[in-house]
Design a protein around this motif. Structure first.
Motif, PDB file in Angstrom:
ATOM      1  N   ILE A 310      -2.002 -14.212  44.326  1.00 43.59           N
ATOM      2  CA  ILE A 310      -1.867 -12.891  43.704  1.00 43.59           C
ATOM      3  C   ILE A 310      -3.019 -12.633  42.737  1.00 43.59           C
ATOM      4  N   CYS A 311      -3.216 -11.361  42.429  1.00 42.22           N
ATOM      5  CA  CYS A 311      -4.150 -10.933  41.398  1.00 42.22           C
ATOM      6  C   CYS A 311      -3.357 -10.357  40.233  1.00 42.22           C
ATOM      7  N   TYR A 312      -3.776 -10.685  39.036  1.00 39.13           N
ATOM      8  CA  TYR A 312      -3.072 -10.241  37.840  1.00 39.13           C
ATOM      9  C   TYR A 312      -3.545  -8.850  37.440  1.00 39.13           C
ATOM     10  N   PRO A 313      -2.676  -8.070  36.819  1.00 35.65           N
ATOM     11  CA  PRO A 313      -3.148  -6.798  36.250  1.00 35.65           C
ATOM     12  C   PRO A 313      -4.097  -7.063  35.092  1.00 35.65           C
ATOM     13  N   VAL A 314      -4.768  -6.020  34.634  1.00 32.93           N
ATOM     14  CA  VAL A 314      -5.694  -6.166  33.508  1.00 32.93           C
ATOM     15  C   VAL A 314      -4.924  -6.692  32.300  1.00 32.93           C
ATOM     16  N   MET A 315      -5.423  -7.767  31.709  1.00 34.08           N
ATOM     17  CA  MET A 315      -4.778  -8.395  30.553  1.00 34.08           C
ATOM     18  C   MET A 315      -5.557  -8.071  29.287  1.00 34.08           C
ATOM     19  N   THR A 316      -4.852  -7.915  28.186  1.00 34.61           N
ATOM     20  CA  THR A 316      -5.461  -7.623  26.894  1.00 34.61           C
ATOM     21  C   THR A 316      -5.012  -8.676  25.883  1.00 34.61           C
ATOM     22  N   ARG A 317      -5.947  -9.280  25.200  1.00 38.51           N
ATOM     23  CA  ARG A 317      -5.648 -10.268  24.149  1.00 38.51           C
ATOM     24  C   ARG A 317      -6.450  -9.904  22.907  1.00 38.51           C
ATOM     25  N   THR A 318      -5.876 -10.163  21.758  1.00 40.70           N
ATOM     26  CA  THR A 318      -6.562  -9.976  20.488  1.00 40.70           C
ATOM     27  C   THR A 318      -6.485 -11.278  19.702  1.00 40.70           C
ATOM     28  N   VAL A 319      -7.636 -11.747  19.244  1.00 37.70           N
ATOM     29  CA  VAL A 319      -7.699 -12.980  18.467  1.00 37.70           C
ATOM     30  C   VAL A 319      -8.316 -12.681  17.107  1.00 37.70           C
ATOM     31  N   SER A 320      -8.046 -13.548  16.154  1.00 39.74           N
ATOM     32  CA  SER A 320      -8.627 -13.452  14.809  1.00 39.74           C
ATOM     33  C   SER A 320      -9.678 -14.539  14.662  1.00 39.74           C
ATOM     34  N   VAL A 321     -10.873 -14.139  14.278  1.00 35.99           N
ATOM     35  CA  VAL A 321     -11.997 -15.064  14.145  1.00 35.99           C
ATOM     36  C   VAL A 321     -12.424 -15.081  12.685  1.00 35.99           C
ATOM     37  N   ASP A 322     -12.493 -16.272  12.101  1.00 32.32           N
ATOM     38  CA  ASP A 322     -12.945 -16.417  10.717  1.00 32.32           C
ATOM     39  C   ASP A 322     -14.465 -16.398  10.689  1.00 32.32           C
ATOM     40  N   LEU A 323     -15.029 -15.358  10.081  1.00 34.93           N
ATOM     41  CA  LEU A 323     -16.480 -15.244   9.963  1.00 34.93           C
ATOM     42  C   LEU A 323     -16.941 -15.884   8.663  1.00 34.93           C
ATOM     43  N   PRO A 324     -17.934 -16.768   8.722  1.00 35.19           N
ATOM     44  CA  PRO A 324     -18.447 -17.363   7.480  1.00 35.19           C
ATOM     45  C   PRO A 324     -19.303 -16.362   6.720  1.00 35.19           C
ATOM     46  N   ALA A 325     -19.507 -16.642   5.453  1.00 39.62           N
ATOM     47  CA  ALA A 325     -20.368 -15.789   4.641  1.00 39.62           C
ATOM     48  C   ALA A 325     -21.812 -15.920   5.118  1.00 39.62           C
ATOM     49  N   ALA A 326     -22.579 -14.856   4.961  1.00 42.38           N
ATOM     50  CA  ALA A 326     -23.978 -14.846   5.382  1.00 42.38           C
ATOM     51  C   ALA A 326     -24.836 -14.317   4.237  1.00 42.38           C
ATOM     52  N   SER A 327     -25.932 -15.006   3.976  1.00 40.83           N
ATOM     53  CA  SER A 327     -26.869 -14.530   2.963  1.00 40.83           C
ATOM     54  C   SER A 327     -27.611 -13.306   3.505  1.00 40.83           C
ATOM     55  N   ALA A 328     -28.351 -12.645   2.627  1.00 40.31           N
ATOM     56  CA  ALA A 328     -29.111 -11.472   3.056  1.00 40.31           C
ATOM     57  C   ALA A 328     -30.116 -11.845   4.131  1.00 40.31           C
TER      58      ALA A 328
END
Length: 785
Positions: A310-328
Motif C-alpha cells: 500500500i501507499c500511505y496518504p500524505v503525512m504531516t509531522r511537527t518537531v521541536s528543534v533546540d537552536l543554539p545561540a549564534a554570535s553576530a
C-alpha cells in the motif's frame, strides 16, 4: 489495485473503523455480522471453521487464510471446498462462496489444550456499484479435547484489535467509507503461498505511519539542521513529495534542500521517481533573523509506500528543534551560506550563491528600499518600450484625439494621468493578488469572450473616428453608439479611467523579471504593502512615457480642419489593428492573416493606391500613393498566403515555395507538452537535462521566443542534449495555476532548466524574452553543472 484504493485501505486500517456509502438504502453490515465465523474442535488434530454469509454478500476463496499460531502449535494446509466460479472485474477468474462455507484446519499442538491462531478473510457486498471490505484478520482460540475424546465445542471467534473494521462501528458509519472503494483489495499484502504454516503466516498488515516513517531533526550548528527519515525494510520515501516548513513566526528560513542521491524507482503513476529506502539524512542550511537560543517548530509533509504494497496518504509531522545561540559573526556566516529562499540584503544573498535575475531583484527590495524603488521605476521605463506595453500608446493617443479638436494641453495631461493611474492601481492589485494567492488576475481576463468584447470596443471606437455614426442608423441605436463612444473617448474622466482599468487587465504587460521579483517578494515575505508599492512604482515607470505621449498628442494635434480628420482616421486604423491584435491571441493564424490583409488593402485604397495621380501632383500626394501601393501589395500577400496555407504573418508567402512545409517543420523545436507537476516529475526521473517552457496563446513574449529564439540553429544545437517540455497555461485552470505556483511564477513567459539530477538550475531561470545568442550562453551554463 490503484494507489488511490490502497491509500483508502490504509486509512481505514489505521483508523480502526470503516464507513460505506452505497447507492441503495440497505445498511451495510459489520464484517463480523456479514461473515459470522464459528470454530469447532472436531478432534485434537482438527478444527472446523464455518462461516455463515449474509444474503447479498460473498467471500473470496483465495482470500481465506490462517496463520500466526502460538508457540507449540503447527498448522497444516487449510482445506477449503470448491467455490462458485466468478469473473471478477478486478481479480479476474476467481471462486467465491455464498450462504455458508466450512473449512477444515489440520493442526498439531505439542502441549496444553488451547489452540490459538489467526484467520483472515475478504469479502464483498453485491451492491451496484459493488462494495468490498478491506482484508479482515481475526484471532480465534479453540479448546481442544483430550487425546482420547473428540467432543465438539462451538466457539464464536472474537474480533481482534488488528481487525480492519471495529466491532462497535455503526452501520451508517460503515456505509459512508467503504462505498468509496468500489473494488476489492486486489493488491492487499496477504499471504500468497498455498500453505498456511506457522512460518508463512497470514496477511501482513502494514505498519502504522508512525512506525513506518520515523522523522526526527536536530541542530548540528547555529546555521544548520539535520533531518532524518528512518523506514523499516520494505518501505520507501518519495523525494519529490517531501516538504519542510518552519513556523511562520520563527524568524527562520530554510535554504535550498540538497538531497543525497536516491534510488530510481518505477512508479505505476509517476513513472521514474527518486525514492529512499532504510534511512535518509538531509542537511539543511538555515537563515536566522536572531542569534539567541530558542526552539524552532519545524513541520514536514511527506509521502511513502510499502514496497509492492500500500501507499500511505500524505503525512504531516511537527518537531521541536533546540537552536543554539549564534554570535553576530556566526549569524552572518550562516545566512551567507544558506541559499536565499528568504530574501536577504543583496550583499549577503549573493555571497557564494547562484540566483536567478528575479531573485536578485527581489533581494534588492529587502536592502536599500529607496534605491530599490528608484530602480523599479527605471525598470518600468524600459518596459514601456516592449511589445507588451507599447500598444497602450495608440489607445491613449486615440482617446485624446477623440476628445475633440479643442482639447488643451492641460486637459490632455489630466486625461493621460487618469488613464495611467487607473491602470497602475489595477496592475498593482493584480500583482498583490498573485503574490498572496498565487492567482494571476490578468490571466483570468484572457478568456476569448472577454477579448472579443474588448476587440469590439476598439472597433466601436474606430468607427467613431471614421465618422460612421453620421450614417442614417436608427435614431435610438445611433444615440446609444454615440453615447458609448463619447464616454469612452475621454468625454469624462470616468470613461478614461475605465479604459485604463481594461487596458491593465487585458492589454497589460507580460511577465518580466522586475514584475516577477516584486511578486516573489510579496509571496515569500508576506509583505503586500511594500511589495505593492514596488509594483505601483514599476507601473508608474511604464506609464510615464504614456503621460508624455498623451500630453504631446494634446499639444501637437492640429485644430479643426482636414488635418484633424486625417489624424482621427490614423487612430481609427490603429484601433482596428489593436482589435486584430487582441483576437489573434486565440484565433487560428489564418484568420489573423485574413484580417491583416483586409485592413492593409483597405488602407492602401484609402491612400489612393488605385487612383491616377494628376500631372503636377504635390509631393505629399505622391508619397501617400506610394505608401498606399506598399500597403496594397502587403495586404494582398497576406490574403494570398492565408489561402495558400501559410500561418506566419511575417512570412505570408513562405507556403508557396516548394518544400516549405518540411522546412517550416524542421526549424521548430520538438516540445513535449505537459500539464501538471506530476507530469514534470515523471520526465525528471528519466535522468536527462530538461528545459521547461511556460507558454500561453495570449502571451506576446512567448510567441516572440517561439518565433525569434527557438527557431535559430544555434539554439537547436545548444539544446540538443535536453528533453524539451512545454507547459501550455492558456486555459489558466486549477492545474495550470498549481504548476505555476509550484515554481513561484506569476505567469508566462518563463523558461526553466533542470540538470540530469532533476534539480532546477535556478541561476539560469529566464523570465521574459531573450535573444538567441544570449539564450545559447544561458543553456550552455545550465548544462555545465
Amino acid at each position: 489495485m490503484s494507489r488511490i484504493a490502497r491509500v483508502i485501505l490504509t486509512v481505514l486500517a489505521f483508523a480502526g473503523l470503516g464507513q460505506a456509502q452505497a447507492q441503495s438504502d440497505t445498511d451495510l453490515l459489520r464484517v463480523e455480522e456479514a461473515f459470522a465465523l464459528t470454530t469447532t474442535a472436531v478432534d485434537r488434530d482438527t478444527v472446523r471453521l464455518e462461516w455463515k454469509i449474509a444474503d447479498g454478500y460473498y467471500l473470496y476463496r483465495s482470500r481465506i487464510k490462517t496463520g500466526k499460531p502460538t508457540a507449540g502449535l503447527s498448522l497444516g494446509s487449510l482445506e477449503l471446498p470448491p467455490g462458485e466460479a466468478k469473473h471478477d472485474e478486478f481479480l479476474g477468474d476467481v471462486e467465491v462462496y455464498h450462504g455458508k462455507v466450512a473449512a477444515t484446519q489440520p493442526l498439531t499442538l505439542e502441549a496444553g489444550d488451547t489452540a490459538q491462531f489467526s484467520v483472515s478473510i475478504q469479502g464483498c457486498h453485491e451492491l451496484d456499484p459493488k462494495i468490498c471490505y478491506p482484508p479482515h484478520a481475526t484471532t480465534v482460540s479453540v479448546k481442544l479435547p483430550p487425546a482420547a475424546a473428540a467432543a465438539p465445542t462451538p466457539v464464536l471467534a472474537p474480533a481482534t484489535a488488528g481487525a480492519a473494521l471495529t466491532a462497535g462501528a455503526p452501520a451508517n458509519d460503515l456505509k459512508s467509507a467503504l462505498g468509496q472503494l468500489g473494488k476489492p483489495a486486489a493488491d492487499a499484502p496477504m499471504d500468497t503461498g498455498t500453505g498456511n504454516t506457522a512460518d508463512a503466516g497470514t496477511e501482513k498488515l502494514p505498519l502504522p505511519p508512525e512506525q513506518a516513517f520515523v522523522f526526527e531533526t536536530i541542530a548540528t550548528g547555529p546555521g544548520e539542521l539535520l533531518a532524518r527519515w528512518t523506514m523499516p525494510k520494505g518501505y520507501y520515501l518519495y523525494r519529490d513529495k517531501t516538504r519542510l516548513t518552519p513556523a511562520a513566526d520563527s524568524g527562520v528560513a530554510l535554504g535550498q534542500l540538497q538531497w543525497p542521491a536516491g534510488v530510481l524507482h518505477k512508479d505505476e503513476h509517476f513513472g521514474e521517481v527518486t525514492v529512499y529506502f532504510d534511512q535518509v539524512e538531509l542537511p539543511i542550511l538555515i537563515q536566522r533573523d536572531r542569534g539567541d537560543a530558542g526552539v524552532l517548530k519545524l513541520t514536514t509533509e511527506f509521502q511513502g509506500c510499502e514496497n509492492d504494497g500500500i501507499c500511505y496518504p500524505v503525512m504531516t509531522r511537527t518537531v521541536s528543534v533546540d537552536l543554539p545561540a549564534a554570535s553576530a559573526e556566526q549569524l552572518a556566516a550562516g545566512n551567507a551560506r544558506a541559499l536565499p529562499t528568504k530574501l536577504q540584503p543583496a550583499a549577503v544573498a549573493n555571497a557564494g550563491t547562484e540566483q536567478s535575475e528575479e531573485q536578485a531583484l527581489a533581494a534588492r527590495l529587502s536592502s536599500n528600499r529607496l534605491l530599490a524603488l528608484l530602480s523599479f521605476f527605471g525598470f518600468g521605463l524600459l518596459l514601456a518600450f516592449t511589445p507588451c506595453v507599447f500598444p497602450l500608446v495608440p489607445i491613449l493617443s486615440g482617446i485624446i484625439a477623440g476628445a475633440g479638436p479643442d482639447v488643451s494641453t492641460r486637459r490632455a495631461f489630466v486625461l493621460s494621468l487618469v488613464y495611467v493611474l487607473a491602470s497602475s492601481v489595477v496592475f498593482t492589485i493584480a500583482g498583490v493578488v498573485a503574490g498572496l494567492a498565487g492567482a494571476n488576475l490578468q490571466a483570468a481576463f484572457q478568456q476569448p469572450w472577454i477579448l472579443t468584447a474588448f476587440a469590439l470596443l476598439f472597433v466601436l471606437l474606430s468607427l467613431s473616428m471614421f465618422g460612421f455614426y453620421e450614417l442614417q442608423l436608427p435614431g435610438s441605436l445611433q444615440n446609444r453608439l454615440a453615447a458609448i463612444s463619447n464616454r469612452q473617448q475621454g468625454g469624462s474622466l470616468l470613461g478614461v479611467g475605465v479604459m485604463g482599468v481594461l487596458s491593465a487587465l487585458i492589454v497589460g504587460p507580460c511577465v518580466a523579471p522586475p514584475l516577477a521579483a516584486a511578486v516573489l517578494y510579496i509571496s515569500q515575505t508576506g509583505d503586500p504593502l511594500f511589495g505593492g508599492v514596488a509594483l505601483f512604482v514599476l507601473s508608474l515607470g511604464m506609464g510615464a512615457p504614456l503621460v508624455v505621449a498623451g500630453t504631446a498628442a494634446g499639444r501637437l494635434l492640429p485644430r479643426a480642419g482636414a488635418w484633424m480628420e486625417t489624424v482621427k482616421a490614423v487612430f481609427g486604423v490603429s484601433f482596428l489593428a489593436l482589435a486584430i491584435w487582441m483576437l489573434a491571441r486565440f484565433l487560428d493564424p489564418v484568420w489573423t492573416m485574413l484580417m491583416i490583409g483586409a485592413l492593409a488593402v483597405a488602407c492602401g485604397i484609402y491612400l489612393g493606391a488605385l487612383e491616377r495621380l494628376p500631372e503636377g501632383a504635390p509631393g505629399w500626394r505622391t508619397l501617400w500613393k506610394a505608401l498606399g501601393m506598399v500597403l496594397l501589395i502587403a495586404g494582398a500577400a497576406q490574403l494570398v498566403g492565408a489561402f495558400a496555407g501559410s500561418r506566419d504573418p511575417l512570412q505570408p508567402l513562405k507556403g508557396l515555395s516548394a518544400g516549405a512545409g518540411a522546412a517550416a517543420k524542421d526549424e521548430h523545436l520538438a516540445f513535449r507538452t505537459i500539464k501538471s507537476v506530476e507530469d514534470l516529475h515523471r520526465v525528471l526521473g528519466e535522468g536527462r537535462p530538461v528545459l521547461l517552457d511556460f507558454y500561453a496563446d495570449w502571451c506576446v513574449s512567448c510567441k516572440e521566443m517561439e518565433k525569434f529564439t527557438f527557431t535559430k540553429p544555434d539554439v537547436h544545437a545548444a539544446l540538443a542534449g535536453y528533453t524539451l517540455l512545454k507547459a501550455d497555461v492558456t486555459a489558466n485552470d486549477e492545474t495550470d495555476q498549481a504548476l505555476l505556483k509550484h515554481f513561484g511564477l506569476f505567469g508566462p513567459p518563463a523558461t526553466i532548466f533542470f540538470g540530469s539530477d532533476g534539480q532546477e538550475r535556478r541561476g539560469q531561470r529566464l523570465i521574459g524574452f531573450e535573444a538567441a545568442d544570449k539564450f545559447v550562453t544561458r543553456a550552455a551554463k545550465a548544462g555545465r553543472r
